[in-house]
Design a protein around this motif. Structure first.
Motif, short mmCIF file in Angstrom:
data_model
loop_
_atom_site.label_atom_id
_atom_site.label_comp_id
_atom_site.label_asym_id
_atom_site.label_seq_id
_atom_site.Cartn_x
_atom_site.Cartn_y
_atom_site.Cartn_z
N GLN A 146 0.83 -1.21 0.00
CA GLN A 146 0.00 0.00 0.00
C GLN A 146 0.86 1.26 0.00
O GLN A 146 0.48 2.28 -0.57
CB GLN A 146 -0.91 0.00 1.24
N ASP A 147 2.02 1.14 0.65
CA ASP A 147 2.91 2.30 0.72
C ASP A 147 3.77 2.47 -0.53
O ASP A 147 4.60 3.38 -0.59
CB ASP A 147 3.80 2.19 1.97
N GLY A 148 3.64 1.54 -1.49
CA GLY A 148 4.35 1.70 -2.76
C GLY A 148 5.57 0.82 -2.89
O GLY A 148 6.39 1.05 -3.78
N ASN A 194 7.02 -1.98 -4.40
CA ASN A 194 6.66 -2.90 -5.49
C ASN A 194 7.23 -4.30 -5.30
O ASN A 194 6.58 -5.29 -5.67
CB ASN A 194 7.13 -2.32 -6.84
N TYR A 222 5.10 -6.10 -2.89
CA TYR A 222 3.82 -6.41 -3.52
C TYR A 222 3.97 -7.60 -4.46
O TYR A 222 3.11 -8.51 -4.49
CB TYR A 222 3.33 -5.17 -4.29
N VAL A 268 -8.73 -3.00 -5.16
CA VAL A 268 -9.26 -2.58 -3.84
C VAL A 268 -8.22 -2.74 -2.73
O VAL A 268 -8.57 -2.85 -1.56
CB VAL A 268 -10.57 -3.35 -3.48
N ARG A 269 -6.93 -2.72 -3.11
CA ARG A 269 -5.90 -2.92 -2.08
C ARG A 269 -5.91 -1.81 -1.04
O ARG A 269 -5.42 -1.99 0.07
CB ARG A 269 -4.52 -3.10 -2.71
N HIS A 270 -6.50 -0.66 -1.39
CA HIS A 270 -6.56 0.45 -0.42
C HIS A 270 -7.58 0.17 0.70
O HIS A 270 -7.62 0.87 1.70
CB HIS A 270 -6.93 1.75 -1.13
N THR A 271 -8.43 -0.87 0.51
CA THR A 271 -9.44 -1.16 1.55
C THR A 271 -8.88 -2.05 2.66
O THR A 271 -9.56 -2.28 3.65
CB THR A 271 -10.68 -1.86 0.95
N LEU A 316 1.17 -6.36 -12.41
CA LEU A 316 0.40 -5.58 -11.42
C LEU A 316 1.34 -5.00 -10.38
O LEU A 316 1.23 -3.82 -10.01
CB LEU A 316 -0.65 -6.48 -10.73
N ALA A 317 2.28 -5.84 -9.92
CA ALA A 317 3.22 -5.37 -8.89
C ALA A 317 4.12 -4.26 -9.44
O ALA A 317 4.40 -3.28 -8.75
CB ALA A 317 4.05 -6.55 -8.39
N ALA A 318 4.54 -4.43 -10.69
CA ALA A 318 5.47 -3.44 -11.27
C ALA A 318 4.79 -2.08 -11.47
O ALA A 318 5.44 -1.04 -11.36
CB ALA A 318 6.01 -3.97 -12.59
N SER A 319 3.50 -2.12 -11.79
CA SER A 319 2.82 -0.85 -12.10
C SER A 319 2.11 -0.24 -10.88
O SER A 319 1.47 0.81 -11.00
CB SER A 319 1.78 -1.08 -13.21
N ALA A 320 2.22 -0.91 -9.73
CA ALA A 320 1.46 -0.44 -8.55
C ALA A 320 2.03 0.87 -8.02
O ALA A 320 3.23 1.04 -7.90
CB ALA A 320 1.51 -1.51 -7.46
N ARG A 321 1.12 1.78 -7.72
CA ARG A 321 1.51 3.06 -7.11
C ARG A 321 1.08 3.02 -5.64
O ARG A 321 0.20 2.24 -5.29
CB ARG A 321 0.77 4.21 -7.79
N PRO A 322 1.66 3.86 -4.80
CA PRO A 322 1.19 3.91 -3.41
C PRO A 322 -0.29 4.31 -3.36
O PRO A 322 -0.74 5.10 -4.19
CB PRO A 322 2.06 5.00 -2.77
N VAL A 323 -1.02 3.73 -2.45
CA VAL A 323 -2.45 4.06 -2.35
C VAL A 323 -2.75 4.65 -0.97
O VAL A 323 -2.06 4.35 0.01
CB VAL A 323 -3.34 2.81 -2.56
N GLN A 324 -3.78 5.47 -0.95
CA GLN A 324 -4.19 6.04 0.33
C GLN A 324 -5.17 5.09 0.99
O GLN A 324 -6.21 4.75 0.39
CB GLN A 324 -4.87 7.39 0.09
N ARG A 325 -4.82 4.61 2.18
CA ARG A 325 -5.70 3.64 2.86
C ARG A 325 -7.04 4.28 3.16
O ARG A 325 -7.12 5.46 3.50
CB ARG A 325 -5.07 3.19 4.17
N LEU A 326 -8.08 3.45 3.03
CA LEU A 326 -9.42 3.93 3.34
C LEU A 326 -9.52 4.15 4.85
O LEU A 326 -9.11 3.26 5.62
CB LEU A 326 -10.40 2.83 2.91
N ARG A 342 -15.97 4.07 -2.92
CA ARG A 342 -14.51 3.99 -2.75
C ARG A 342 -14.10 2.63 -2.17
O ARG A 342 -12.95 2.24 -2.24
CB ARG A 342 -14.02 5.10 -1.81
N GLY A 343 -15.06 1.95 -1.57
CA GLY A 343 -14.75 0.65 -0.96
C GLY A 343 -14.81 -0.48 -1.98
O GLY A 343 -14.86 -0.25 -3.18
N ALA A 344 -14.81 -1.71 -1.46
CA ALA A 344 -14.88 -2.88 -2.33
C ALA A 344 -16.34 -3.34 -2.43
O ALA A 344 -16.99 -3.51 -1.39
CB ALA A 344 -14.01 -4.00 -1.75
#
Lengths: 173, 221
Positions: free
Chosen positions: A5-7, A9, A12, A51-54, B10-20, B150-152
């Motif tokens: 989640q924090d980036g 890779n 992940y 939905v990894r942010h959930t 997916l892992a390579a393109s993942a950006r940091p996300v803001q937790r809900l 915003r949720g699942a």
């Protein structure tokens, strides 16, 4: 997942490769008749990604993952049921048209006789127009020159003749 | 594409996300905004003429509190239902309060019947009540639906139904303050009934309102 989640890779990538066999086992166990386990597993992977942010790091990871996996399996099963309800499995595809090749000689001969009879019943002017343009294959201008009738008059004659023949053949059949 | 390759991309393109944020916190955020809206609604419409008499009745207070608590709990349940892995009981949280609300209305109906007999349970057609609830619920309902998106979408029908229940029951609570109804049966049918019908109707479109986001796979690394 917290690192992902924090980036992170790499973390992940490690997580996704670790959960892949788990997801394969889960899908195979919960839905043994799944038409393509890998498709379902990939759908779950994509859902996990979107939905990894959930994910709440204060809560355990596996219930989070399994809820998504179960939900996506149900969705896939529902889609499959909906699709299969509109499909019919058949061994031999039914013929949707009958080509000339499917006709036997007797049928062809019967058709020709019926057309000849219908043609014979037409008024002289209409029969002449059909014989010249549809049997002999003359153009409108050639037929006009041969009969001395105008192009417009020949068009009308052919149109009426074909309509009358169609009606006769319908009545006969 | 193999699953391993998909996982790698997916892992390579993942950006940091803001937790809900925690679902309770999100529910509180929504409730504060919606409560302000409901308060404004009451201010604009004006308090009902018999408000001072009605607020002294315990049954009215229970009815009002139950409606507000149903709204709060339904909002919390809606937000919880978009977080995978949370306990199922959280989704059932609003129903005890909904039952209390229904019971208080039922008790009112019983009292009206005891006092006035069958005429006490006479139902007048008041469809405007339904439309008032529909129109007034729209802003808080849209807000909560945007927030739950915003949720699942693990339980789309339930989430949509709970979200609408939260908005509609808050507006119904506000209506108790500015809209005068002569009998409990009228409140039961035209206010409580409208809340239930509206929630059920919206829940029916859960899958259309809340769907899984799609990813353009070829665009991944």
């Amino acid at each position: 997942m917290r690192a992902a989640q924090d980036g992170d890779n790499a973390a992940y990538a490690a997580l996704l490769s670790e959960i892949l066999p788990v997801l394969r086992r889960t899908v195979s166990y919960k839905w043994p008749s799944a038409p393509d386990t890998e498709d379902v597993v990939q759908e779950i992977l994509l859902s996990v990604h979107t939905v990894r942010h959930t994910f709440d790091p204060a809560r355990p990871f596996m219930p989070w993952l399994m809820t998504i996996a179960t939900r996506r399996m149900i969705d896939a099963a529902r889609r499959r049921t909906a699709r299969s309800s509109n499909e019919t499995t058949v061994d031999i595809m039914p013929e949707t048209f009958s080509g000339d090749a499917a006709k036997n000689e007797q049928e062809i001969s019967d058709d020709q006789d019926a057309i000849r009879r219908a043609l014979a019943q037409l008024p002289d002017g209409q029969r002449e127009a059909v014989e010249l343009m549809k049997v002999q294959g003359l153009s409108l201008q050639e037929a006009s020159a041969a009969t001395g009738k105008s192009v417009a008059s020949l068009k009308v004659s052919v149109h009426r003749a074909l309509k009358a023949m169609r009606d006769m053949l319908k009545r006969e059949s | 594409m193999k699953s391993e390759e998909l996982a790698r991309r997916l892992a390579a393109s993942a950006r940091p996300v803001q937790r809900l944020p925690h679902p309770i916190w999100r529910a509180m955020m929504w409730f504060v905004f919606s409560l302000a809206y409901a308060g404004a609604l009451v201010l604009v419409m004006g308090l009902r003429t018999d408000f001072s008499a009605r607020i002294a009745e315990p049954r009215f207070v229970i009815e009002l509190s139950a409606a507000v608590l149903t709204s709060m709990m339904a909002a919390a349940a809606a937000f919880c239902s978009t977080c995978p892995g949370r306990p199922i009981w959280e989704r059932l949280a609003p129903f005890p309060f909904l039952l209390v609300w229904l019971a208080s209305l039922g008790e009112g109906c019983w009292r009206d019947w005891s006092l006035h007999g069958l005429p006490g349970l006479a139902v007048q057609p008041e469809l405007s009540c339904f439309w008032k609830i529909v129109i007034s619920s729209a802003p808080p309902a849209i807000l909560i639906l945007l927030m739950v998106r915003r949720g699942a979408p693990i339980a789309p029908y339930l989430t949509t139904g709970l979200a609408t229940l939260a908005a509609a029951s808050l507006v119904a609570a506000a209506m108790l303050l500015f809209h005068r109804q002569e009998s409990s049966i009228m409140v039961l049918i035209w206010q409580f009934g409208s809340v239930i019908v509206l929630s059920g109707f919206t829940a029916f479109f859960g899958r259309q309102i809340l769907g899984w986001r799609t990813i353009d796979i070829p665009s991944l690394e």
